[in-house]
Design a protein around this motif. Structure first.
Motif, short mmCIF file in Angstrom:
data_model
loop_
_atom_site.label_atom_id
_atom_site.label_comp_id
_atom_site.label_asym_id
_atom_site.label_seq_id
_atom_site.Cartn_x
_atom_site.Cartn_y
_atom_site.Cartn_z
N LEU A 105 0.83 -1.20 0.00
CA LEU A 105 0.00 0.00 0.00
C LEU A 105 0.87 1.26 0.00
O LEU A 105 0.56 2.24 -0.68
N LYS A 106 1.96 1.24 0.76
CA LYS A 106 2.85 2.40 0.79
C LYS A 106 3.54 2.60 -0.55
O LYS A 106 3.69 3.74 -1.02
N ILE A 107 3.97 1.51 -1.17
CA ILE A 107 4.60 1.61 -2.48
C ILE A 107 3.61 2.17 -3.50
O ILE A 107 3.97 2.99 -4.37
N LYS A 108 2.37 1.78 -3.39
CA LYS A 108 1.34 2.28 -4.29
C LYS A 108 1.12 3.78 -4.11
O LYS A 108 0.85 4.51 -5.07
N ASP A 109 1.24 4.25 -2.87
CA ASP A 109 1.01 5.67 -2.58
C ASP A 109 2.19 6.56 -2.99
O ASP A 109 2.00 7.63 -3.57
N VAL A 110 3.42 6.12 -2.65
CA VAL A 110 4.58 6.98 -2.86
C VAL A 110 5.35 6.65 -4.12
O VAL A 110 6.23 7.42 -4.54
N GLY A 111 5.08 5.49 -4.74
CA GLY A 111 5.79 5.14 -5.97
C GLY A 111 6.90 4.14 -5.70
O GLY A 111 7.39 3.98 -4.58
N THR A 112 7.33 3.48 -6.75
CA THR A 112 8.35 2.43 -6.62
C THR A 112 9.77 2.96 -6.57
O THR A 112 10.69 2.25 -6.17
N ASN A 113 10.00 4.18 -6.98
CA ASN A 113 11.37 4.72 -7.06
C ASN A 113 11.75 5.55 -5.85
O ASN A 113 12.72 6.30 -5.88
N THR A 114 11.00 5.45 -4.75
CA THR A 114 11.29 6.23 -3.56
C THR A 114 12.22 5.47 -2.62
O THR A 114 12.50 4.29 -2.82
#
Length: 267
Positions: A105-114
């Motif tokens: 869920l966090k990856i979906k919110d902030v993006g995969t390149n963070t």
């Protein structure tokens, strides 16, 4: 205290202080086994025979013939093993399922390149993870207080259906709240199934007295296999696969529980 010190001195004198120190550094069960077998003298056989006779005279309970050996022994083992394997697959799977779903869920919110520190489980999320982990305890208490009022098949059929709904919600609803609530429900129901399964496994009348040890051992060995399979499925596949498998197993669990008609006579 004096008695304890005297016993320690006698034991150390018998073994030798070097051997005694080595034994005290070993796991707790090993020194007891060694001392019982090689140091402490056994009582005469006549003492045991007197105790057995006295116990039989005090406890004059009639032993039912059907408890000695059951007719469908193999079927009982298969059904109880399936029951234990399924709920352990689902219950143990939540240990890794919760942090994995939160991270997705966090990856979906902030993006995969963070930065990976933004998507790791931390803070209040760890407390929620602990809450989910310990949710099995109230489930065990529930079965303890209701085991004589509600039959095994009724409680576990409801538990399987609620688990089915929980995995269905996991698949359809993609939010932080649903992750916590659904996994909390699965873990709570896992607690009810764990305690109910233990009541059956340790009831010698379910397997029959002659083959109780064999039946109980097989069923106890199968449960951890289900848990290991649940964790391995999540590690080597994906969250969606685990959720689908958990849903399908919940449907199977309903059939398994309804087929366990022998439990109505025991609980």
């Amino acid at each position: 205290k004096q008695w304890y010190q005297r016993r320690v001195a006698i034991t150390a004198g018998t073994l030798g202080w070097r051997v005694f120190i080595v034994l005290t550094s070993l796991p707790l069960f090993l020194p007891a086994i060694i001392i019982l077998h090689f140091v402490i003298q056994d009582e005469p056989a006549e003492c045991y025979k007197k105790l057995v006779v006295e116990n039989r005279e005090e406890n004059k309970e009639e032993v039912r013939e059907e408890d000695e050996e059951v007719t469908n022994f193999v079927a009982r083992i298969i059904k109880l093993s399936l029951f234990g394997t399924i709920f352990t697959f689902q219950g143990w799977g939540t240990i890794l399922l919760v942090p994995t779903m939160i991270q997705l869920l966090k990856i979906k919110d902030v993006g995969t390149n963070t930065d990976c520190t933004l998507t790791s489980t931390k803070g209040a999320e760890l407390l929620l993870l602990a809450l989910v982990t310990f949710a099995a305890i109230p489930g065990r208490l529930f079965i303890h207080f209701t085991k004589k009022r509600i039959s095994f098949r009724k409680t576990q059929t409801v538990a399987a259906l609620l688990t089915l709904v929980s995995f269905m919600v996991m698949l359809l609803e993609d939010s932080f709240t649903s992750v916590i609530v659904t996994n909390l429900t699965v873990k709570l129901l896992y607690g009810t199934s764990t305690f109910a399964s233990a009541l059956i496994k340790y009831d010698e009348g379910y397997f029959g007295k002659r083959r109780y040890a064999l039946g109980c051992s097989i069923c106890r060995a199968m449960c951890p296999l289900g848990g290991a399979a649940g964790i391995a499925t999540l590690v080597f596949t994906s969250v969606t696969v685990v959720q689908v498998v958990g849903l399908v197993l919940s449907v199977l669990q309903v059939g398994v529980v309804l087929s366990m008609v022998e439990t109505d006579k025991r609980m």
